[in-house]
Design a protein around this motif. Structure first.
Motif, PDB file in Angstrom:
ATOM      1  N   ASN A  52       0.856  -1.185   0.000  1.00  0.00           N
ATOM      2  CA  ASN A  52       0.000   0.000   0.000  1.00  0.00           C
ATOM      3  C   ASN A  52       0.891   1.233   0.000  1.00  0.00           C
ATOM      4  O   ASN A  52       1.943   1.230   0.645  1.00  0.00           O
ATOM      5  N   VAL A  53       0.449   2.264  -0.681  1.00  0.00           N
ATOM      6  CA  VAL A  53       1.127   3.552  -0.668  1.00  0.00           C
ATOM      7  C   VAL A  53       0.167   4.549  -0.026  1.00  0.00           C
ATOM      8  O   VAL A  53      -0.979   4.668  -0.455  1.00  0.00           O
ATOM      9  N   LEU A  54       0.635   5.219   1.010  1.00  0.00           N
ATOM     10  CA  LEU A  54      -0.187   6.201   1.720  1.00  0.00           C
ATOM     11  C   LEU A  54       0.229   7.605   1.302  1.00  0.00           C
ATOM     12  O   LEU A  54       1.420   7.939   1.334  1.00  0.00           O
ATOM     13  N   LEU A  58      -1.156  18.219  -0.132  1.00  0.00           N
ATOM     14  CA  LEU A  58      -0.429  19.344   0.461  1.00  0.00           C
ATOM     15  C   LEU A  58      -1.315  20.573   0.629  1.00  0.00           C
ATOM     16  O   LEU A  58      -0.847  21.614   1.068  1.00  0.00           O
ATOM     17  N   GLY A  59      -2.578  20.410   0.296  1.00  0.00           N
ATOM     18  CA  GLY A  59      -3.551  21.484   0.458  1.00  0.00           C
ATOM     19  C   GLY A  59      -4.947  20.892   0.452  1.00  0.00           C
ATOM     20  O   GLY A  59      -5.122  19.693   0.226  1.00  0.00           O
ATOM     21  N   PRO A  60      -5.940  21.705   0.707  1.00  0.00           N
ATOM     22  CA  PRO A  60      -7.321  21.219   0.712  1.00  0.00           C
ATOM     23  C   PRO A  60      -7.718  20.658  -0.655  1.00  0.00           C
ATOM     24  O   PRO A  60      -7.250  21.133  -1.691  1.00  0.00           O
ATOM     25  N   THR A  61      -8.575  19.643  -0.642  1.00  0.00           N
ATOM     26  CA  THR A  61      -9.064  19.043  -1.886  1.00  0.00           C
ATOM     27  C   THR A  61     -10.422  18.388  -1.664  1.00  0.00           C
ATOM     28  O   THR A  61     -10.701  17.893  -0.572  1.00  0.00           O
ATOM     29  N   ASP A  62     -11.222  18.395  -2.712  1.00  0.00           N
ATOM     30  CA  ASP A  62     -12.505  17.698  -2.695  1.00  0.00           C
ATOM     31  C   ASP A  62     -12.409  16.329  -3.357  1.00  0.00           C
ATOM     32  O   ASP A  62     -13.386  15.586  -3.393  1.00  0.00           O
ATOM     33  N   PHE A  63     -11.247  15.997  -3.909  1.00  0.00           N
ATOM     34  CA  PHE A  63     -11.076  14.721  -4.605  1.00  0.00           C
ATOM     35  C   PHE A  63     -11.335  13.565  -3.652  1.00  0.00           C
ATOM     36  O   PHE A  63     -10.834  13.544  -2.531  1.00  0.00           O
ATOM     37  N   VAL A  64     -12.131  12.583  -4.123  1.00  0.00           N
ATOM     38  CA  VAL A  64     -12.467  11.422  -3.293  1.00  0.00           C
ATOM     39  C   VAL A  64     -11.741  10.176  -3.788  1.00  0.00           C
ATOM     40  O   VAL A  64     -10.995   9.555  -3.041  1.00  0.00           O
ATOM     41  N   ASP A  65     -11.976   9.775  -5.030  1.00  0.00           N
ATOM     42  CA  ASP A  65     -11.272   8.616  -5.573  1.00  0.00           C
ATOM     43  C   ASP A  65     -11.418   8.568  -7.081  1.00  0.00           C
ATOM     44  O   ASP A  65     -12.247   9.252  -7.658  1.00  0.00           O
ATOM     45  N   GLY A  66     -10.574   7.762  -7.702  1.00  0.00           N
ATOM     46  CA  GLY A  66     -10.637   7.593  -9.142  1.00  0.00           C
ATOM     47  C   GLY A  66      -9.319   7.149  -9.723  1.00  0.00           C
ATOM     48  O   GLY A  66      -8.330   6.964  -9.002  1.00  0.00           O
ATOM     49  N   LEU A  67      -9.322   6.953 -11.033  1.00  0.00           N
ATOM     50  CA  LEU A  67      -8.127   6.531 -11.754  1.00  0.00           C
ATOM     51  C   LEU A  67      -7.249   7.746 -12.020  1.00  0.00           C
ATOM     52  O   LEU A  67      -7.670   8.695 -12.687  1.00  0.00           O
ATOM     53  N   CYS A  68      -6.045   7.707 -11.496  1.00  0.00           N
ATOM     54  CA  CYS A  68      -5.115   8.834 -11.577  1.00  0.00           C
ATOM     55  C   CYS A  68      -3.846   8.421 -12.302  1.00  0.00           C
ATOM     56  O   CYS A  68      -3.644   7.256 -12.636  1.00  0.00           O
ATOM     57  N   PHE A  82      -5.624   3.435  -9.307  1.00  0.00           N
ATOM     58  CA  PHE A  82      -6.812   3.784  -8.533  1.00  0.00           C
ATOM     59  C   PHE A  82      -6.388   4.311  -7.168  1.00  0.00           C
ATOM     60  O   PHE A  82      -5.740   3.626  -6.391  1.00  0.00           O
ATOM     61  N   VAL A  83      -6.784   5.544  -6.899  1.00  0.00           N
ATOM     62  CA  VAL A  83      -6.462   6.225  -5.642  1.00  0.00           C
ATOM     63  C   VAL A  83      -7.767   6.404  -4.877  1.00  0.00           C
ATOM     64  O   VAL A  83      -8.756   6.877  -5.440  1.00  0.00           O
ATOM     65  N   SER A  84      -7.774   6.003  -3.596  1.00  0.00           N
ATOM     66  CA  SER A  84      -8.988   6.150  -2.791  1.00  0.00           C
ATOM     67  C   SER A  84      -8.706   6.957  -1.527  1.00  0.00           C
ATOM     68  O   SER A  84      -7.632   6.849  -0.932  1.00  0.00           O
ATOM     69  N   ARG A  85      -9.679   7.743  -1.156  1.00  0.00           N
ATOM     70  CA  ARG A  85      -9.560   8.616   0.010  1.00  0.00           C
ATOM     71  C   ARG A  85      -9.824   7.829   1.291  1.00  0.00           C
ATOM     72  O   ARG A  85     -10.638   6.915   1.312  1.00  0.00           O
ATOM     73  N   GLU A  86      -9.122   8.229   2.349  1.00  0.00           N
ATOM     74  CA  GLU A  86      -9.307   7.648   3.676  1.00  0.00           C
ATOM     75  C   GLU A  86      -9.775   8.749   4.618  1.00  0.00           C
ATOM     76  O   GLU A  86      -9.479   9.920   4.403  1.00  0.00           O
ATOM     77  N   PRO A  87     -10.475   8.391   5.686  1.00  0.00           N
ATOM     78  CA  PRO A  87     -10.881   9.409   6.663  1.00  0.00           C
ATOM     79  C   PRO A  87      -9.666  10.038   7.346  1.00  0.00           C
ATOM     80  O   PRO A  87      -8.632   9.389   7.503  1.00  0.00           O
ATOM     81  N   ALA A  94      -8.453  19.453   6.994  1.00  0.00           N
ATOM     82  CA  ALA A  94      -8.431  20.294   5.794  1.00  0.00           C
ATOM     83  C   ALA A  94      -7.703  19.602   4.639  1.00  0.00           C
ATOM     84  O   ALA A  94      -7.869  19.993   3.489  1.00  0.00           O
ATOM     85  N   LEU A  95      -6.899  18.586   4.926  1.00  0.00           N
ATOM     86  CA  LEU A  95      -6.123  17.890   3.900  1.00  0.00           C
ATOM     87  C   LEU A  95      -6.822  16.609   3.481  1.00  0.00           C
ATOM     88  O   LEU A  95      -7.726  16.132   4.155  1.00  0.00           O
ATOM     89  N   GLY A  96      -6.381  16.045   2.377  1.00  0.00           N
ATOM     90  CA  GLY A  96      -6.892  14.761   1.917  1.00  0.00           C
ATOM     91  C   GLY A  96      -5.874  13.669   2.173  1.00  0.00           C
ATOM     92  O   GLY A  96      -4.664  13.876   1.989  1.00  0.00           O
ATOM     93  N   TYR A  97      -6.334  12.511   2.607  1.00  0.00           N
ATOM     94  CA  TYR A  97      -5.472  11.352   2.869  1.00  0.00           C
ATOM     95  C   TYR A  97      -5.949  10.230   1.962  1.00  0.00           C
ATOM     96  O   TYR A  97      -7.145   9.933   1.887  1.00  0.00           O
ATOM     97  N   PHE A  98      -5.005   9.593   1.273  1.00  0.00           N
ATOM     98  CA  PHE A  98      -5.345   8.639   0.229  1.00  0.00           C
ATOM     99  C   PHE A  98      -4.476   7.388   0.328  1.00  0.00           C
ATOM    100  O   PHE A  98      -3.413   7.401   0.958  1.00  0.00           O
ATOM    101  N   SER A  99      -4.937   6.336  -0.329  1.00  0.00           N
ATOM    102  CA  SER A  99      -4.134   5.122  -0.422  1.00  0.00           C
ATOM    103  C   SER A  99      -4.236   4.541  -1.815  1.00  0.00           C
ATOM    104  O   SER A  99      -5.220   4.731  -2.517  1.00  0.00           O
ATOM    105  N   ILE A 100      -3.173   3.840  -2.177  1.00  0.00           N
ATOM    106  CA  ILE A 100      -3.123   3.072  -3.414  1.00  0.00           C
ATOM    107  C   ILE A 100      -2.740   1.658  -2.993  1.00  0.00           C
ATOM    108  O   ILE A 100      -1.771   1.477  -2.254  1.00  0.00           O
ATOM    109  N   ILE A 101      -3.492   0.676  -3.450  1.00  0.00           N
ATOM    110  CA  ILE A 101      -3.218  -0.714  -3.108  1.00  0.00           C
ATOM    111  C   ILE A 101      -2.713  -1.427  -4.343  1.00  0.00           C
ATOM    112  O   ILE A 101      -3.366  -1.420  -5.391  1.00  0.00           O
ATOM    113  N   PHE A 102      -1.550  -2.049  -4.216  1.00  0.00           N
ATOM    114  CA  PHE A 102      -0.979  -2.865  -5.288  1.00  0.00           C
ATOM    115  C   PHE A 102      -0.941  -4.316  -4.817  1.00  0.00           C
ATOM    116  O   PHE A 102      -0.225  -4.648  -3.874  1.00  0.00           O
ATOM    117  N   ASN A 103      -1.749  -5.173  -5.455  1.00  0.00           N
ATOM    118  CA  ASN A 103      -1.766  -6.592  -5.101  1.00  0.00           C
ATOM    119  C   ASN A 103      -0.872  -7.396  -6.010  1.00  0.00           C
ATOM    120  O   ASN A 103      -0.511  -7.026  -7.048  1.00  0.00           O
TER     121      ASN A 103
END
Length: 103
Positions: A52-54, A58-68, A82-87, A94-103
């Motif tokens: 997993n990549v966490l 670096l700033g506020p974002t409304d992005f939730v998830d999608g193919l990046c 595929f990048v997905s947002r985490e709580p 104010a920032l966004g936290y995301f993960s990428i899972i590589f299986n």
């Protein structure tokens, strides 16, 4: 291309700012916070160790998830990641936290 990506490709990006190319064509400045290896998830026919990549914006974002798209050292441009947002869970809301899972 995604099958060629390994955790080592992200090592040079840890704690470094880099752009994440969002599905709408915009760029989100992010930082790779950590890489977590998941050897217990490896399938017998797969030679790559799952990981997993966490990420943190670096700033506020409304992005939730999608193919990046990301630029990775040694590989160059990698599409359809595929990048997905985490709580935020106690982190700066104010920032966004995301993960990428590589299986």
């Amino acid at each position: 291309m995604l099958q060629q990506v390994s955790s080592e490709h992200f090592q040079a990006l840890v704690n470094q700012p880099c752009p994440l190319h969002l599905p709408d064509g915009s760029q989100l400045p992010i930082q790779v916070e950590a890489i977590e290896l998941r050897p217990q998830s490896r399938l017998p026919e797969n030679t790559r160790t799952p990981f997993n990549v966490l990420l943190r914006s670096l700033g506020p974002t409304d992005f939730v998830d999608g193919l990046c798209t990301l630029e990775l050292p040694q590989l160059g441009r990698v599409d359809a990641v595929f990048v997905s947002r985490e709580p935020a869970l106690g982190r700066d809301p104010a920032l966004g936290y995301f993960s990428i899972i590589f299986n």
